[in-house]
Design an enzyme around this catalytic site. Structure first.
Site, mmCIF file in Angstrom:
data_model
loop_
_atom_site.group_PDB
_atom_site.id
_atom_site.type_symbol
_atom_site.label_atom_id
_atom_site.label_comp_id
_atom_site.label_asym_id
_atom_site.label_seq_id
_atom_site.Cartn_x
_atom_site.Cartn_y
_atom_site.Cartn_z
ATOM 1 N NE ARG A 10 -5.738 -0.953 -15.155
ATOM 2 C CZ ARG A 10 -6.144 -1.048 -13.893
ATOM 3 N NH1 ARG A 10 -5.349 -1.594 -12.981
ATOM 4 N NH2 ARG A 10 -7.321 -0.605 -13.539
ATOM 5 C CG ASP A 41 2.385 -4.827 -15.386
ATOM 6 O OD1 ASP A 41 1.363 -4.231 -15.000
ATOM 7 O OD2 ASP A 41 2.544 -6.057 -15.266
ATOM 8 N NE ARG A 62 7.275 -8.865 -16.751
ATOM 9 C CZ ARG A 62 7.204 -7.979 -15.743
ATOM 10 N NH1 ARG A 62 6.218 -7.082 -15.715
ATOM 11 N NH2 ARG A 62 8.100 -7.995 -14.801
#
Lengths: 246, 246
Positions: free
Chosen positions: B51, B53, B198
């Site tokens: 996935r 985000d 991140r």
């Protein structure tokens, strides 16, 4: 009064152009005037080198305004960049002679038009390029570009309705370069009629696609008729690139 | 059943990520499945390498799906690119062995993070870069990056709550390069925990700003505590760059 000259970069994607009659909100001019008026406590009106249409971008729009405010140019720039929307940025600022007028004193302008080429589009840049999937004959486009050079009546390459004002303009430079998956079309001229760059680009694309010959440019000039030129290329590929002053 | 592998590029700016529990509309997966289901006349479920985000982009997300449809890969790609939103593009397509699984077979991944630097921001790219106005010590960031290399327990660099699954990962490559007004941070590893890139980027920025030392990376690893690492850098700078298979 102090006369302040700003160099402004903006992403035109979500605005109704630099200025739009009747729209006092969603234009780049109104966003800038709002911040400057709040900063100075007085209603500020700015003068730009010229308007840009809805969706058109600028890398270096030139603007000036008068004020008596007691702030350094650096402080004014910092204030603007703090309060302007993030897609409008003051890149440069200087204090200029009180007679400087961003529109009247502009001697020439450069515009850039970005075309995305190639069999597969990109998910990015769709608001900053015009995607043309067809094969483009760059040499034919360059030859056609050479016919645009010089002084001509560009009436056929504009959406100007009235015939009262002169539609004669001079193009000094017309370059087409390939940058990876893009064609960059750069126009430098002493002035541009409404939609002139986009109609020249639309015509050059049709020439690149083989729908017209490079020499057809001459016939379009001679006809002085908008319908004989190509379609108006979409706004999103167009950037006001540079404004020249004495 | 045929097994089709797609390489997909997407601009994640206006989507709620690749997949979101409960959101059956505004995700990249649902946009793709809708087009493929319409194309085949059957409900298609796609498998992605992983996935991404909300707001995160992909230059080469890998996806596979099974179908019996009688269309060439070229026709499938053309159909997808005609009907997908313009910010989702099928770049590559190939028919693969029926055992190929985009998630299980992924051996490693590369992520790119783009930081805009310099005293003046740009009006463009605000959805594709993270603007850091402060001076960044690139050498200190590179030194810190070297401490991230190798196999470590990355628990402190993730927003993983549960401790049931292993949080050990290996980073093979961590490069920081300056490209005009941007820093490009490239991470290549055998897997990444949720928000891991991140949080590593947020920590590296704090090191570049002088708020932490490069050596503090070692203490963060040892602590295994999320609070000891830096902030989570915003989504818009992150791109899934490449997925590797055997």
């Amino acid at each position: 009064m102090r006369n302040i000259k700003l160099t402004i970069e903006y992403d035109g994607a979500r605005y109704n152009g630099w200025q739009k009659l009747g729209d006092t909100e969603n234009t780049i001019q109104s966003k800038l005037e709002k911040v400057l008026s709040e900063m100075t406590g007085r209603k500020i009106e700015v003068i730009a080198s010229g308007r840009t249409d809805s969706g058109v971008h600028a890398l270096a729009q030139i603007v000036n305004f008068k004020t008596n405010i007691n702030m350094s140019t650096k402080e004014i720039r910092r204030y603007c960049n703090q309060y302007l929307p993030k897609d409008i940025v003051v890149k440069g600022i200087e204090e200029v002679d009180e007679r400087f007028h961003a529109r009247y004193n502009a001697k020439s302008k450069k515009y850039l038009y970005r075309i995305r080429i190639g069999a597969i589009p990109t998910a990015f840049n769709r608001k900053y390029t015009y995607y043309v999937p067809n094969y483009l004959d760059i040499e034919a486009m360059q030859k056609a570009g050479s016919y645009l050079l010089g002084e001509h009546d560009f009436k056929a390459f504009s959406s100007v309705k009235s015939s009262k004002k002169s539609t004669s303009r001079e193009i000094f430079e017309m370059d087409i370069t390939k940058e990876e998956n893009e064609l960059h079309l750069l126009f430098h001229g002493n002035g541009f009629l409404h939609n002139m760059v986009r109609i020249m680009v639309g015509t050059l694309i049709e020439i690149g696609e083989g729908k017209r010959t490079p020499e057809s440019i001459k016939d379009i000039f001679a006809s002085k008729t908008r319908e004989n030129a190509g379609v108006t290329a979409p706004a999103q590929g167009l950037f006001l690139y540079e404004v020249f002053y004495d």
